[in-house]
Write an enzyme that holds these catalytic residues in place. Structure first.
Site, PDB file in Angstrom:
ATOM      1  CB  CYS A  34      48.314  -0.452   1.156  1.00  0.00           C
ATOM      2  SG  CYS A  34      47.530  -0.469   2.762  1.00  0.00           S
ATOM      3  CG  ASP A  36      46.110  -3.648   3.175  1.00  0.00           C
ATOM      4  OD1 ASP A  36      45.703  -3.919   2.023  1.00  0.00           O
ATOM      5  OD2 ASP A  36      47.211  -4.009   3.604  1.00  0.00           O
ATOM      6  CB  CYS A 103      50.808  -3.003   8.574  1.00  0.00           C
ATOM      7  SG  CYS A 103      51.629  -2.931   6.971  1.00  0.00           S
TER       8      CYS A 103
HETATM    9 FE1  FES Z   1      48.842  -1.643   4.025  1.00  0.00          FE
HETATM   10 FE2  FES Z   1      50.006  -3.555   5.287  1.00  0.00          FE
HETATM   11  S1  FES Z   1      50.436  -2.907   3.264  1.00  0.00           S
HETATM   12  S2  FES Z   1      48.296  -2.408   5.933  1.00  0.00           S
END
Ligand code: FES
Length: 139
Positions: A34, A36, A103
């Site tokens: 993702c 992040d 996450c």
């Molecule tokens: Fe990747 Fe939440 S979508 S940390």
């Protein structure tokens, strides 16, 4: 599945956001899928986490889990912080949708990464204590 009130609250009003000057440990982890990124700063005194701050460049669940995770280790012993699991963070938030479990893994790993940095700075090999940190999680 909708987000719980607690997730929404920690997303809208995240606790312990920011950086710590002269942090005793700084951790950074990311999720390759993702994209992040989570950064965690800790202050340690006598085996106690006296302060903790985080910066999360990521989704709402990543912000909520990092916020809750910092609340759960602040004022606690290093051992408590090492034992904090992503499941415990999710439970404290009254759950997360299945696609958002990774996450919370990021939040757990960010704390471990900060503790690992702390031990390295003390001249102690962190791996036997903290375990292997995945800085770029594929979960
Ligand atoms: Fe990747 Fe939440 S979508 S940390």
């Amino acid at each position: 599945m909708a987000y719980s009130e607690k997730v929404l609250d920690h997303f809208a009003n995240p606790r312990n956001v920011g950086e710590l000057e002269n942090a005793d440990g700084i951790g950074e982890v990311g999720n390759a899928r993702c994209g992040d990124i989570m950064k965690m700063y800790i202050k340690v005194d006598n085996d106690t986490i006296t302060d903790v701050k985080f910066k999360t460049f990521g989704c709402g669940a990543a912000i909520a889990t990092s916020s809750m995770a910092t609340e759960m280790i602040k004022g606690k012993s290093i051992n408590d912080a090492l034992n904090l699991t992503n499941t415990a963070v999710m439970e404290a938030l009254d759950g997360l949708p299945p696609v958002k479990v990774h996450c919370s893994v990021l939040a757990e790993q960010a704390i471990k990464s900060a503790l690992s940095d702390y031990y390295t700075k003390q001249g102690i090999d962190p791996e036997p204590i903290v375990g292997k940190i995945s800085h770029d999680d594929e979960v």
